[in-house]
Design a protein around this motif. Structure first.
Motif, PDB file in Angstrom:
ATOM      1  N   LEU A 116      -5.556   8.357   4.591  1.00  0.00           N
ATOM      2  CA  LEU A 116      -4.915   9.686   3.835  1.00  0.00           C
ATOM      3  C   LEU A 116      -4.715   9.143   2.456  1.00  0.00           C
ATOM      4  O   LEU A 116      -4.231  10.191   1.883  1.00  0.00           O
ATOM      5  N   LYS A 158      -5.603  11.130  -0.646  1.00  0.00           N
ATOM      6  CA  LYS A 158      -6.345  12.197  -0.546  1.00  0.00           C
ATOM      7  C   LYS A 158      -5.517  13.638  -0.759  1.00  0.00           C
ATOM      8  O   LYS A 158      -4.071  13.583  -0.524  1.00  0.00           O
ATOM      9  N   ALA A 171      -4.203  17.161   0.408  1.00  0.00           N
ATOM     10  CA  ALA A 171      -3.900  17.629   1.827  1.00  0.00           C
ATOM     11  C   ALA A 171      -3.380  19.177   1.539  1.00  0.00           C
ATOM     12  O   ALA A 171      -2.337  19.223   0.870  1.00  0.00           O
ATOM     13  N   LEU A 204       2.215  13.088   6.027  1.00  0.00           N
ATOM     14  CA  LEU A 204       1.116  13.069   5.306  1.00  0.00           C
ATOM     15  C   LEU A 204       1.305  12.476   4.131  1.00  0.00           C
ATOM     16  O   LEU A 204       0.581  11.438   3.317  1.00  0.00           O
ATOM     17  N   ALA A 222      -0.994  11.090   1.029  1.00  0.00           N
ATOM     18  CA  ALA A 222      -1.692  11.877   0.572  1.00  0.00           C
ATOM     19  C   ALA A 222      -0.697  12.756  -0.561  1.00  0.00           C
ATOM     20  O   ALA A 222       0.615  12.689  -0.316  1.00  0.00           O
ATOM     21  N   ASP A 258      -9.152  17.618   0.167  1.00  0.00           N
ATOM     22  CA  ASP A 258      -9.953  16.750   1.067  1.00  0.00           C
ATOM     23  C   ASP A 258      -9.599  17.007   2.699  1.00  0.00           C
ATOM     24  O   ASP A 258     -10.312  16.506   3.594  1.00  0.00           O
ATOM     25  N   VAL A 259      -8.445  17.518   3.037  1.00  0.00           N
ATOM     26  CA  VAL A 259      -7.626  17.406   4.305  1.00  0.00           C
ATOM     27  C   VAL A 259      -7.287  19.013   4.386  1.00  0.00           C
ATOM     28  O   VAL A 259      -6.423  19.581   3.390  1.00  0.00           O
ATOM     29  N   GLY A 285     -14.696  15.136   4.702  1.00  0.00           N
ATOM     30  CA  GLY A 285     -13.260  16.215   4.799  1.00  0.00           C
ATOM     31  C   GLY A 285     -12.886  16.218   6.412  1.00  0.00           C
ATOM     32  O   GLY A 285     -13.567  15.867   7.132  1.00  0.00           O
ATOM     33  N   ALA A 286     -11.639  16.698   6.519  1.00  0.00           N
ATOM     34  CA  ALA A 286     -11.121  16.714   7.676  1.00  0.00           C
ATOM     35  C   ALA A 286     -10.279  18.245   7.775  1.00  0.00           C
ATOM     36  O   ALA A 286      -9.433  18.213   6.840  1.00  0.00           O
ATOM     37  N   CYS A 310      -1.936  13.857  12.218  1.00  0.00           N
ATOM     38  CA  CYS A 310      -2.377  12.718  11.129  1.00  0.00           C
ATOM     39  C   CYS A 310      -3.612  11.560  11.824  1.00  0.00           C
ATOM     40  O   CYS A 310      -4.676  11.417  11.081  1.00  0.00           O
ATOM     41  N   LEU A 362      -6.738  13.524  11.708  1.00  0.00           N
ATOM     42  CA  LEU A 362      -7.476  13.597  10.355  1.00  0.00           C
ATOM     43  C   LEU A 362      -8.032  12.434  10.128  1.00  0.00           C
ATOM     44  O   LEU A 362      -9.395  12.269   9.410  1.00  0.00           O
ATOM     45  N   GLU A 363      -7.547  11.297  10.600  1.00  0.00           N
ATOM     46  CA  GLU A 363      -7.885   9.961  10.315  1.00  0.00           C
ATOM     47  C   GLU A 363      -9.146   9.577  11.343  1.00  0.00           C
ATOM     48  O   GLU A 363     -10.109   8.390  10.860  1.00  0.00           O
TER      49      GLU A 363
END
Length: 246
Positions: free
Chosen positions: A3, A6, A8, A25, A30, A85-86, A138-139, A225, A228-229
């Motif tokens: 993260l 990134k 978010a 985050l 992030a 990105d997130v 992306g997530a 989180c 997301l990872e």
């Protein structure tokens, strides 16, 4: 996906689970865009806390149930930071209506809950998808609820809206693969302002859970989180409920 650095976007990021997720985050490196609809002071306080601990954050206003506002919000974030990105689709609302009171679950309640809880998550995912695809990474994490699994919740329309979020997660995971991973974190009872005025009910519930504790916003943020990872996971519905639904 690490993260660090990134960009978010957290919808409803100024309160409860959204705030805890925004803070975590930021701690993981992030840059966080904290969305709010009406909770401006809470969102700005979250941003202040992130900036004070050395992170980077901004607050962005948008009603997620309005597609034009969502697109404008994402455009603003991209103009400032270059991409998204997130996405954490956290913004949700409910109405407290007894499950057997069908007459009180009127058209306005159904429309309001589905506009925010389901269509809003779709609008946000659709708006960020082109930027994630451009980066080929992306997530997205949607926030579901055990109400969507058990059928029991603060109201019948709320439970059905969260079941729809679970389905939306699987459909988006298929539609956006392979560049974008989409998962859903499903909390049980969480100690947030949704329990305001019903704290005694929450405290009575705790001893009956397998882990004998109500989840905290930080518990849910940690799982968000992690999802997301996790680069080998998509389309999953992940329950975090202290054993409530076992």
């Amino acid at each position: 996906m690490l993260l660090t650095n990134k960009i978010a976007l957290v919808t409803g990021g100024g309160t409860g689970i959204g705030r805890a997720t925004s803070l975590l985050l930021a701690k993981r490196g992030a840059v966080v865009a904290v969305n709010y609809s009406r909770s401006q002071s809470e969102a700005e306080d979250t941003v202040r806390r992130i900036n004070e601990m050395g992170g980077r954050a901004v607050s962005v206003q948008a009603d997620v149930s309005r597609d034009k506002e969502v697109r404008a919000m994402v455009d603003t974030i991209v103009q400032q930071f270059g991409s998204v990105d997130v996405l954490v689709n956290n913004a949700s609302i409910t109405k407290h209506i007894p499950m057997n009171d069908l007459e009180s679950a009127g058209e306005d309640v159904w429309d309001e809950l589905f506009d925010v809880n389901v269509k809003g998550m779709f609008y946000c995912a659709r708006a960020v998808a082109p930027y994630m695809k451009k980066n080929n990474q992306g997530a997205i994490v949607n926030l579901g609820s055990i109400a969507g699994k058990t059928g029991l919740g603060s109201s019948l329309p709320y439970a059905v809206s969260k079941a729809a979020v679970h389905g939306l997660t699987k459909s988006l995971a298929r539609a956006l693969a392979p560049a974008i991973r989409v998962n859903c974190v499903v909390p049980g009872a969480v100690a947030t302002r949704w329990w305001a005025g019903r704290e005694e009910q929450m405290n009575r519930l705790a001893p009956h859970l397998l882990l004998e504790r109500i989840s905290t916003p930080e518990d849910i943020a940690s799982m968000i989180c992690s999802a997301l990872e996790q680069e080998a996971m998509t389309g999953q519905i992940i329950t975090v409920d202290s054993g409530q639904t076992l």
